[in-house]
Design a protein around this motif. Structure first.
Motif, mmCIF file in Angstrom:
data_model
loop_
_atom_site.group_PDB
_atom_site.id
_atom_site.type_symbol
_atom_site.label_atom_id
_atom_site.label_comp_id
_atom_site.label_asym_id
_atom_site.label_seq_id
_atom_site.Cartn_x
_atom_site.Cartn_y
_atom_site.Cartn_z
ATOM 1 N N GLY A 98 7.648 14.717 -18.164
ATOM 2 C CA GLY A 98 6.277 14.918 -18.610
ATOM 3 C C GLY A 98 5.285 14.800 -17.483
ATOM 4 N N ARG A 99 4.055 14.986 -17.854
ATOM 5 C CA ARG A 99 2.959 15.036 -16.906
ATOM 6 C C ARG A 99 2.165 13.738 -16.994
ATOM 7 N N VAL A 100 1.683 13.274 -15.840
ATOM 8 C CA VAL A 100 0.880 12.055 -15.778
ATOM 9 C C VAL A 100 -0.486 12.403 -15.210
ATOM 10 N N ARG A 101 -1.547 11.979 -15.933
ATOM 11 C CA ARG A 101 -2.919 12.173 -15.481
ATOM 12 C C ARG A 101 -3.641 10.841 -15.620
ATOM 13 N N LEU A 102 -3.966 10.214 -14.507
ATOM 14 C CA LEU A 102 -4.727 8.967 -14.521
ATOM 15 C C LEU A 102 -6.028 9.195 -13.779
ATOM 16 N N ASP A 103 -7.135 8.881 -14.424
ATOM 17 C CA ASP A 103 -8.445 9.014 -13.799
ATOM 18 C C ASP A 103 -9.065 7.624 -13.727
ATOM 19 N N LEU A 104 -9.137 7.067 -12.526
ATOM 20 C CA LEU A 104 -9.699 5.745 -12.306
ATOM 21 C C LEU A 104 -11.153 5.803 -11.866
ATOM 22 N N SER A 105 -11.750 6.997 -11.820
ATOM 23 C CA SER A 105 -13.104 7.141 -11.280
ATOM 24 C C SER A 105 -14.148 6.407 -12.111
ATOM 25 N N ARG A 106 -13.961 6.287 -13.420
ATOM 26 C CA ARG A 106 -14.907 5.563 -14.281
ATOM 27 C C ARG A 106 -14.275 4.334 -14.903
ATOM 28 N N ALA A 107 -13.086 4.022 -14.483
ATOM 29 C CA ALA A 107 -12.360 2.882 -15.042
ATOM 30 C C ALA A 107 -12.985 1.567 -14.595
ATOM 31 N N VAL A 108 -12.731 0.531 -15.358
ATOM 32 C CA VAL A 108 -13.207 -0.811 -15.031
ATOM 33 C C VAL A 108 -12.128 -1.463 -14.166
ATOM 34 N N ILE A 109 -12.451 -1.670 -12.894
ATOM 35 C CA ILE A 109 -11.522 -2.281 -11.949
ATOM 36 C C ILE A 109 -12.105 -3.626 -11.567
ATOM 37 N N GLU A 110 -11.518 -4.706 -12.112
ATOM 38 C CA GLU A 110 -12.049 -6.054 -11.902
ATOM 39 C C GLU A 110 -11.455 -6.742 -10.693
ATOM 40 N N ASP A 111 -10.261 -6.319 -10.273
ATOM 41 C CA ASP A 111 -9.582 -6.978 -9.159
ATOM 42 C C ASP A 111 -9.829 -6.216 -7.865
ATOM 43 N N PRO A 112 -9.916 -6.938 -6.742
ATOM 44 C CA PRO A 112 -10.158 -6.248 -5.470
ATOM 45 C C PRO A 112 -8.975 -5.390 -5.030
ATOM 46 N N VAL A 113 -7.758 -5.734 -5.495
ATOM 47 C CA VAL A 113 -6.559 -4.974 -5.167
ATOM 48 C C VAL A 113 -5.839 -4.632 -6.464
ATOM 49 N N VAL A 114 -5.469 -3.370 -6.625
ATOM 50 C CA VAL A 114 -4.702 -2.911 -7.779
ATOM 51 C C VAL A 114 -3.417 -2.288 -7.259
ATOM 52 N N ASP A 115 -2.286 -2.723 -7.816
ATOM 53 C CA ASP A 115 -0.989 -2.148 -7.469
ATOM 54 C C ASP A 115 -0.549 -1.231 -8.594
ATOM 55 N N ILE A 116 -0.244 0.027 -8.254
ATOM 56 C CA ILE A 116 0.259 0.989 -9.232
ATOM 57 C C ILE A 116 1.685 1.328 -8.846
ATOM 58 N N GLU A 117 2.615 0.943 -9.724
ATOM 59 C CA GLU A 117 4.038 1.177 -9.490
ATOM 60 C C GLU A 117 4.475 2.380 -10.313
ATOM 61 N N LEU A 118 4.941 3.420 -9.639
ATOM 62 C CA LEU A 118 5.330 4.658 -10.292
ATOM 63 C C LEU A 118 6.839 4.749 -10.432
ATOM 64 N N SER A 119 7.285 5.188 -11.583
ATOM 65 C CA SER A 119 8.692 5.483 -11.828
ATOM 66 C C SER A 119 8.708 6.775 -12.631
ATOM 67 N N LEU A 120 8.680 7.903 -11.916
ATOM 68 C CA LEU A 120 8.531 9.205 -12.544
ATOM 69 C C LEU A 120 9.766 10.051 -12.300
ATOM 70 N N GLY A 121 10.286 10.645 -13.378
ATOM 71 C CA GLY A 121 11.467 11.499 -13.276
ATOM 72 C C GLY A 121 11.084 12.911 -12.874
ATOM 73 N N THR A 122 10.763 13.742 -13.881
ATOM 74 C CA THR A 122 10.320 15.104 -13.607
ATOM 75 C C THR A 122 8.908 15.282 -14.129
ATOM 76 N N GLY A 123 8.208 16.213 -13.551
ATOM 77 C CA GLY A 123 6.824 16.460 -13.952
ATOM 78 C C GLY A 123 5.869 16.028 -12.871
ATOM 79 N N ASN A 124 4.724 16.648 -12.847
ATOM 80 C CA ASN A 124 3.714 16.361 -11.843
ATOM 81 C C ASN A 124 2.825 15.203 -12.270
ATOM 82 N N ALA A 125 2.269 14.528 -11.277
ATOM 83 C CA ALA A 125 1.322 13.442 -11.529
ATOM 84 C C ALA A 125 0.073 13.695 -10.704
ATOM 85 N N ARG A 126 -1.075 13.543 -11.358
ATOM 86 C CA ARG A 126 -2.361 13.672 -10.656
ATOM 87 C C ARG A 126 -3.168 12.422 -10.950
#
Length: 180
Positions: A98-126
């Motif tokens: 499947g496809r992954v679309r994450l938009d953090l541009s308007r998201a609430v980011i409270e921590d100075p550092v955010v770790d995003i761990e990806l585990s993607l099989g097939t499909g594009n991610a933006r």
């Protein structure tokens, strides 16, 4: 609470107050305190004018944790997040097909550092990150296609740092900065 001079009589800064409110709410959510005690402590936090009063309001509460971890997973189909959603300290994104679309541009980011761990099989991610975010992609491995990311200079001190790690199998990972 951390004060600039470490003085209990120094004035409360808004970020210290917000941190104390978060700490009281987390203690209630983790069932360390009851509803009445939470109300009483929140009232004291909001009324505090000095660091000493603020410290007394959160006294004996568990120390603030390293932040929450959340997982977004889908075996098939799409994963999509956009708008004003809260980004946890550690976000695990798992998708077999499947496809992954994450938009953090308007998201609430409270921590100075955010770790995003990806585990993607097939499909594009933006993934769209805030305009001034500092992005680290050294921890990402790609299989069949490539990783597309063009760094941008942060525009303000204290910009959020977003670190990507994990693996992308058969698909392209595209990370870009928001225009605004």
């Amino acid at each position: 609470m951390n004060s600039p001079q470490g003085n209990a009589a120094s004035r409360v800064r808004e970020d210290d107050r917000e941190s104390a409110v978060r700490r009281v709410r987390e203690a209630y959510a983790d069932e360390h305190i009851g509803h009445e005690e939470m109300d009483e402590r929140l009232g004291r936090v909001l009324a505090a004018t000095t660091q000493g009063e603020l410290a007394a309001a959160v006294d004996l509460l568990p120390a603030a944790g390293p932040g929450a971890t959340a997982t977004i997973a889908a075996a098939g189909g799409r994963i999509k997040r956009r708008g004003a959603w809260r980004v946890p300290r550690v976000l695990k994104v798992e998708s077999a097909f499947g496809r992954v679309r994450l938009d953090l541009s308007r998201a609430v980011i409270e921590d100075p550092v955010v770790d995003i761990e990806l585990s993607l099989g097939t499909g594009n991610a933006r993934i769209t990150v805030p305009r001034d975010a500092i992005v680290e992609v050294e921890g990402v491995t790609t299989g069949w296609k490539d990783l597309r990311y063009r760094p941008r200079q942060p525009t303000r001190p204290g910009a959020p740092r977003i670190r990507f790690s994990g693996a992308v199998g058969y698909g392209r990972l595209k990370i870009r900065h928001a225009w605004r």
